[in-house]
Each structure stands twice: as C-alpha cells, then as structure tokens.
Design an enzyme around this catalytic site. Structure first.
Site, PDB file in Angstrom:
ATOM      1  N   GLU A   1      25.669  41.478  93.390  1.00  0.00           N
ATOM      2  CA  GLU A   1      24.218  41.577  93.583  1.00  0.00           C
ATOM      3  C   GLU A   1      23.480  40.824  92.475  1.00  0.00           C
ATOM      4  O   GLU A   1      22.426  40.236  92.712  1.00  0.00           O
ATOM      5  CB  GLU A   1      23.814  43.057  93.581  1.00  0.00           C
ATOM      6  CG  GLU A   1      24.367  43.786  94.795  1.00  0.00           C
ATOM      7  CD  GLU A   1      24.402  45.302  94.631  1.00  0.00           C
ATOM      8  OE1 GLU A   1      25.167  45.789  93.771  1.00  0.00           O
ATOM      9  OE2 GLU A   1      23.678  45.982  95.355  1.00  0.00           O
TER      10      GLU A   1
ATOM     11  N   ASN B   1      29.912  54.489  95.804  1.00  0.00           N
ATOM     12  CA  ASN B   1      29.396  55.833  95.669  1.00  0.00           C
ATOM     13  C   ASN B   1      28.313  56.069  96.721  1.00  0.00           C
ATOM     14  O   ASN B   1      28.282  57.085  97.401  1.00  0.00           O
ATOM     15  CB  ASN B   1      28.854  55.992  94.248  1.00  0.00           C
ATOM     16  CG  ASN B   1      28.648  57.424  93.907  1.00  0.00           C
ATOM     17  OD1 ASN B   1      29.297  58.296  94.480  1.00  0.00           O
ATOM     18  ND2 ASN B   1      27.729  57.682  93.018  1.00  0.00           N
TER      19      ASN B   1
ATOM     20  N   ARG C   1      38.804  58.441  94.465  1.00  0.00           N
ATOM     21  CA  ARG C   1      40.125  58.512  93.821  1.00  0.00           C
ATOM     22  C   ARG C   1      40.612  59.957  93.748  1.00  0.00           C
ATOM     23  O   ARG C   1      41.784  60.245  94.008  1.00  0.00           O
ATOM     24  CB  ARG C   1      40.064  57.919  92.404  1.00  0.00           C
ATOM     25  CG  ARG C   1      39.973  56.419  92.414  1.00  0.00           C
ATOM     26  CD  ARG C   1      39.548  55.885  91.085  1.00  0.00           C
ATOM     27  NE  ARG C   1      38.120  56.167  90.848  1.00  0.00           N
ATOM     28  CZ  ARG C   1      37.360  55.517  89.988  1.00  0.00           C
ATOM     29  NH1 ARG C   1      37.868  54.561  89.263  1.00  0.00           N
ATOM     30  NH2 ARG C   1      36.091  55.808  89.846  1.00  0.00           N
TER      31      ARG C   1
ATOM     32  N   HIS D   1      29.721  47.914 102.820  1.00  0.00           N
ATOM     33  CA  HIS D   1      29.489  48.180 101.393  1.00  0.00           C
ATOM     34  C   HIS D   1      29.749  49.662 101.191  1.00  0.00           C
ATOM     35  O   HIS D   1      28.897  50.497 101.485  1.00  0.00           O
ATOM     36  CB  HIS D   1      28.050  47.817 101.017  1.00  0.00           C
ATOM     37  CG  HIS D   1      27.696  48.128  99.587  1.00  0.00           C
ATOM     38  ND1 HIS D   1      27.399  47.155  98.655  1.00  0.00           N
ATOM     39  CD2 HIS D   1      27.603  49.300  98.929  1.00  0.00           C
ATOM     40  CE1 HIS D   1      27.148  47.728  97.486  1.00  0.00           C
ATOM     41  NE2 HIS D   1      27.255  49.038  97.637  1.00  0.00           N
TER      42      HIS D   1
ATOM     43  N   ARG E   1      26.270  62.180  99.124  1.00  0.00           N
ATOM     44  CA  ARG E   1      25.178  62.229 100.109  1.00  0.00           C
ATOM     45  C   ARG E   1      25.739  62.528 101.494  1.00  0.00           C
ATOM     46  O   ARG E   1      26.817  62.056 101.854  1.00  0.00           O
ATOM     47  CB  ARG E   1      24.431  60.894 100.162  1.00  0.00           C
ATOM     48  CG  ARG E   1      23.733  60.557  98.876  1.00  0.00           C
ATOM     49  CD  ARG E   1      22.919  59.283  99.017  1.00  0.00           C
ATOM     50  NE  ARG E   1      22.860  58.579  97.748  1.00  0.00           N
ATOM     51  CZ  ARG E   1      22.749  57.261  97.624  1.00  0.00           C
ATOM     52  NH1 ARG E   1      22.665  56.492  98.699  1.00  0.00           N
ATOM     53  NH2 ARG E   1      22.717  56.706  96.441  1.00  0.00           N
TER      54      ARG E   1
ATOM     55  N   LYS F   1      20.563  47.724  83.278  1.00  0.00           N
ATOM     56  CA  LYS F   1      21.744  46.859  83.332  1.00  0.00           C
ATOM     57  C   LYS F   1      21.265  45.417  83.327  1.00  0.00           C
ATOM     58  O   LYS F   1      20.240  45.108  83.940  1.00  0.00           O
ATOM     59  CB  LYS F   1      22.519  47.111  84.636  1.00  0.00           C
ATOM     60  CG  LYS F   1      23.192  48.455  84.667  1.00  0.00           C
ATOM     61  CD  LYS F   1      24.072  48.584  85.895  1.00  0.00           C
ATOM     62  CE  LYS F   1      24.446  50.033  86.082  1.00  0.00           C
ATOM     63  NZ  LYS F   1      24.616  50.411  87.459  1.00  0.00           N
TER      64      LYS F   1
ATOM     65  N   GLY G   1      32.813  49.736  95.341  1.00  0.00           N
ATOM     66  CA  GLY G   1      33.888  50.489  94.692  1.00  0.00           C
ATOM     67  C   GLY G   1      35.047  50.882  95.581  1.00  0.00           C
ATOM     68  O   GLY G   1      36.203  50.556  95.297  1.00  0.00           O
TER      69      GLY G   1
ATOM     70  N   GLY H   1      35.509  50.024  98.907  1.00  0.00           N
ATOM     71  CA  GLY H   1      35.913  48.886  99.747  1.00  0.00           C
ATOM     72  C   GLY H   1      36.773  47.879  99.003  1.00  0.00           C
ATOM     73  O   GLY H   1      37.711  47.306  99.556  1.00  0.00           O
ATOM     74  N   GLU H   2      36.457  47.661  97.716  1.00  0.00           N
ATOM     75  CA  GLU H   2      37.206  46.662  96.951  1.00  0.00           C
ATOM     76  C   GLU H   2      38.519  47.216  96.413  1.00  0.00           C
ATOM     77  O   GLU H   2      39.449  46.451  96.156  1.00  0.00           O
ATOM     78  CB  GLU H   2      36.349  46.173  95.766  1.00  0.00           C
ATOM     79  CG  GLU H   2      35.164  45.338  96.205  1.00  0.00           C
ATOM     80  CD  GLU H   2      34.173  45.074  95.071  1.00  0.00           C
ATOM     81  OE1 GLU H   2      34.584  45.049  93.895  1.00  0.00           O
ATOM     82  OE2 GLU H   2      32.985  44.898  95.370  1.00  0.00           O
ATOM     83  N   ASN H   3      38.550  48.547  96.231  1.00  0.00           N
ATOM     84  CA  ASN H   3      39.694  49.123  95.501  1.00  0.00           C
ATOM     85  C   ASN H   3      40.647  50.008  96.291  1.00  0.00           C
ATOM     86  O   ASN H   3      41.789  50.189  95.885  1.00  0.00           O
ATOM     87  CB  ASN H   3      39.174  49.935  94.313  1.00  0.00           C
ATOM     88  CG  ASN H   3      38.532  49.053  93.264  1.00  0.00           C
ATOM     89  OD1 ASN H   3      39.187  48.189  92.695  1.00  0.00           O
ATOM     90  ND2 ASN H   3      37.251  49.241  93.044  1.00  0.00           N
TER      91      ASN H   3
HETATM   92  P1  AMP Z   1      30.268  51.753  93.345  1.00  0.00           P
HETATM   93  O1  AMP Z   1      29.179  52.699  93.723  1.00  0.00           O
HETATM   94  O2  AMP Z   1      30.314  50.543  94.199  1.00  0.00           O
HETATM   95  O3  AMP Z   1      30.299  51.456  91.877  1.00  0.00           O
HETATM   96  O4  AMP Z   1      31.634  52.536  93.664  1.00  0.00           O
HETATM   97  C1  AMP Z   1      32.057  53.620  92.875  1.00  0.00           C
HETATM   98  C2  AMP Z   1      33.101  54.386  93.630  1.00  0.00           C
HETATM   99  O5  AMP Z   1      34.205  53.539  93.965  1.00  0.00           O
HETATM  100  C3  AMP Z   1      33.735  55.515  92.831  1.00  0.00           C
HETATM  101  O6  AMP Z   1      32.959  56.668  92.865  1.00  0.00           O
HETATM  102  C4  AMP Z   1      35.055  55.704  93.569  1.00  0.00           C
HETATM  103  O7  AMP Z   1      34.838  56.585  94.624  1.00  0.00           O
HETATM  104  C5  AMP Z   1      35.361  54.335  94.142  1.00  0.00           C
HETATM  105  N1  AMP Z   1      36.529  53.699  93.504  1.00  0.00           N
HETATM  106  C6  AMP Z   1      36.560  52.966  92.379  1.00  0.00           C
HETATM  107  N2  AMP Z   1      37.816  52.578  92.093  1.00  0.00           N
HETATM  108  C7  AMP Z   1      38.618  53.085  93.060  1.00  0.00           C
HETATM  109  C8  AMP Z   1      40.018  53.045  93.351  1.00  0.00           C
HETATM  110  N3  AMP Z   1      40.882  52.403  92.571  1.00  0.00           N
HETATM  111  N4  AMP Z   1      40.462  53.685  94.457  1.00  0.00           N
HETATM  112  C9  AMP Z   1      39.611  54.338  95.249  1.00  0.00           C
HETATM  113  N5  AMP Z   1      38.277  54.408  95.039  1.00  0.00           N
HETATM  114  C10 AMP Z   1      37.788  53.787  93.968  1.00  0.00           C
END
Ligand code: AMP
Length: 393
Positions: free
Chosen positions: A379, A206, A280, A203, A236, A14, A326, A328-330
């Site tokens: 990050e 996933n 989700r 944080h 995990r 990335k 993911g 926490g923000e969503n």
């Molecule tokens: P990350 O590892 O920070 O990229 O987070 C990915 C994870 O965020 C996904 O596997 C989902 O479990 C979660 N996620 C992403 N979008 C949403 C959403 N709209 N509502 C709930 N969980 C979400």
C-alpha cells in the site's frame, strides 16, 4: 526525488521514505504510543532495525523525531529534499474517486466525512496537519482507502433500505483496503500481461476484504458502510443480521456502543474460537484437536469461498485469484483449504508451490482453469506513486 509515505493513526505513525521513480525504500519505521506513556519507535535502515524509547507527547513530537532521524542518518541533507508527503486517508466518501493534492478545502471535506469514519479520519488529519506544519514546502497528497471502489455500480453498493438513507445520509457500501486492491490489480495485470484481466483479490489479514476487479477497476468488494462488513475477520464479525444488535442489548443490558465493540473487537476468529484473533494461534489449536478453533477456521474459509464464487460469476469467470496480506501471504493451510473448495470450477492448487511465505508466486497447477497467485501487497508504494505522479505532472 524523495517522497514520504505516511499512515497516521490516533496513537501511531507509520512511514516509508522512497527514492522515486525507482521506488527504492530508503528508510521506514513506526512510532507507537503517541500521546500515551511509554512512547517508542522503530526504524529500518540499511537492513538494520533500530528500536528506541522516547516519550512522544503528540504527533508533532513524533514527526520532529522522524525528521531528526532522517537528518542524523544522512538519509536527507535538508528538508527541502522531501518533495512530497503522501497520506493514507481512510474515508473519502463519494467525494474522492482518486488521490488528491491536499489543500484547505480537502481538509474541510475530510473533516466533514469524519461522520462516516469517526475513529480514522480525525486521526489521519492530525498527521496531515503536522506534516504541513513541519515540511511546508512538500506537496501533501491524500490517498483514500475508499477511492478505488468508487467505480462500483449502484446495484452493487446500495443496501436494500429506504433510498432516502442513501440520499440524505450517505448510507451505502464504500469498501476499504483500496490501496491494497489497487496494487494487486496493477501487479496482477502486469504479471498476466493483460490490463483487462478479471481478478479476484483476497486481502486477508487481521482485517479482510475481497475485491472483484475487471479492466483494472473495482466492480465489487466485501466491506461495506464500515470495515466491519463482509468476511469474518480476526476480531470482527463481518456480515450479521442487524436485528441481532437490539436482541443482544436486551439480553445482556449492554449499551449500543458495547455491542458494536463486541462486533468489532470480540468476534471473528476470537469470538468463535475463544482463543485468539491471530490465525497462527487458530491453526495451532486446530492442529491439536481444539474443535472451536477448527470451527472458526472452517467458518473463515467458508465465507471467503462464498465471495470467490460470487465474484467468479459477477466477473463472468476469472483470470486470477490473488492472496495477499498477513494470512493470504503466509498461511499455506488457509490457502489450501480455500482452493480445495474451488475444485468444481477446475481450480487446482500446486501443493509444492503453495509452500511459500511472503513472496510473489504462482501456486496453481498448469492445468488449473484460473491462475492462483500469492502477491505481497504494498500500500505504501501506491501512496508514493500517486504522490510522485502529482509532482511529475
Ligand atoms: P495484516 O493485518 O495483514 O498485518 O495480517 C496480520 C495477520 O496475519 C495476523 O494477525 C495473523 O493472523 C496473520 N499471519 C501472519 N503471519 C502468519 C503465518 N505465518 N501463518 C498464518 N497467519 C499469519
């Protein structure tokens, strides 16, 4: 000045390119399936997303393709414009408490530390070597996921195991997600106008970890010797009783590697719900009355609440609790479930403000004893900043 921020995995890469010090993202993208059939990459440029299929035999092909795209799209006129490449490196052990300019000694040390992160450090180093080869005139900087947590006290990072394990083999808690928690520490202190703030950074994506921050420093974090420790995560387990491992090996005839794989890949949300590692899917199933999905969600929330309570005491109170990554923000549902449980501490959610996704927002009520924020993590910009700072010294 142009700086590349890079995160190389064993089969992925990335990148983001920044104009510094403005921190403007010029181009970003991901290369996938490197060394595997069906290679592809996506690039985001000028608000447009381009997806291309191309066999990527190795990282060298991926980096050359990246360079060609930068030139073709006129993001750069020549390679010499790229003054620095910052690399995300997973494990810096006790050797690195901050980012470092990469030279032969650093490469050797990170190689030696591969013992502690056998899946990540060697893959990260492939990225480093490829960029040194392709962009030799740029300064190469290593930014460690563990570095931010090197400020933890011994009483926090030691396991209560024979002390020689620490002395001889480096057995201790290291903590991860350091670039993210550091970003949250900086940004929250900036918002609060208080560099001595007591912050609980959540944080949760996933993978997930919490971090207790005081005076801009990590004083405790939930991940441990490896990123499988602490919270329950997507797939995990988080903390378990270690004696489960020989017990299950005996019962199932699985090898040690298979059981460890179960704990990393088949546990957490996925293991408890039997449905998915994605929050989700868990939320949707729980809403439809699936009991195990609801149980998985309750357990997930419980662990986070426990860590927040622990860190609240450890910090002697808190000025801010921050949700990022993911989930926490969503996920307003998960945030609400967590904050509602903190009512005994006088922490109150503003439900309307909580109706937010992926943007910075205060989500607690004015009379809440602790401010609660959603802050999208970044990050990549931390890597770009550290790299820029070495050049600008
Ligand atoms: P990350 O590892 O920070 O990229 O987070 C990915 C994870 O965020 C996904 O596997 C989902 O479990 C979660 N996620 C992403 N979008 C949403 C959403 N709209 N509502 C709930 N969980 C979400």
């Amino acid at each position: 000045m142009k700086i590349l921020s890079v995160n190389a995995g064993s089969s992925s890469l990335k990148f983001q390119m920044y104009e510094m010090p403005e921190e403007k993202v010029l181009i970003s993208g991901t290369f996938e399936r490197i060394g595997i059939e069906g290679g592809m990459y996506t690039i985001k440029l000028n608000g447009e997303k381009i997806k291309k299929e191309k066999d990527l035999a190795d990282h060298s092909v991926a980096v050359q393709t990246l360079i060609d795209e930068l030139l073709e799209n006129k993001v750069i006129e020549s390679l010499d414009e790229i003054k620095g490449v910052g690399h995300r490196l997973v494990h810096g052990g006790e050797k690195y408490a901050s980012s470092v300019v990469i030279n032969d000694d650093v490469i050797k040390t990170v190689e030696e530390l591969s013992d502690l992160a056998p899946l990540h450090n060697p893959a990260n180093l492939i990225g480093v070597r490829t960029f040194i080869d392709k962009i030799p005139n740029a300064i190469q900087v290593g930014c460690f996921d563990t570095a931010f947590h090197q400020t933890m006290e011994k009483r926090e990072f030691l396991y209560a195991v024979p002390y020689e394990w620490y002395e001889k083999y480096g057995v201790r808690r290291y903590g991860f997600h350091g670039m993210s928690h550091n970003y949250i520490a900086n940004r929250t202190a900036e918002i609060l106008g208080n560099k001595n703030a007591r912050i609980i950074s959540c944080h949760i994506g996933n993978g997930g970890s919490l971090c207790a921050i005081k005076d801009g420093k990590s004083i405790d974090t939930s991940m441990g010797f490896t990123p499988n420790a602490g919270l329950m995560m997507g797939s995990r387990s988080g903390d378990i009783d270690a004696t489960l491992i020989p017990f299950i090996m005996n019962k199932t005839n699985e090898s040690l590697e298979e059981v460890i794989n179960d704990l990393n890949k088949k546990s957490g949300y996925l293991g408890v719900s039997g449905i998915s590692s994605d929050s989700r899917d868990i939320e949707a199933a729980a809403n439809e009355g699936n009991e195990r999905a609801q149980l998985a969600q309750d357990m997930y929330v419980e662990k986070i609440v426990n860590y927040i309570a622990e860190y609240y005491l450890e910090l002697g109170g808190a000025d801010a609790i921050v949700f990022t990554a993911g989930v926490g923000e969503n996920s307003k549902t998960t945030r609400k479930a967590i904050i509602d449980r903190l009512a005994p501490l006088g922490i109150k959610l503003d439900e309307e403000a909580n109706n937010v996704r992926g943007e910075e927002k205060l989500i607690s009520t004015p009379d809440s004893t602790v401010k609660v924020y959603v802050i999208p993590t970044d990050e990549e910009v931390m890597i770009a900043r550290d790299t820029y700072n070495f050049i600008n010294k």
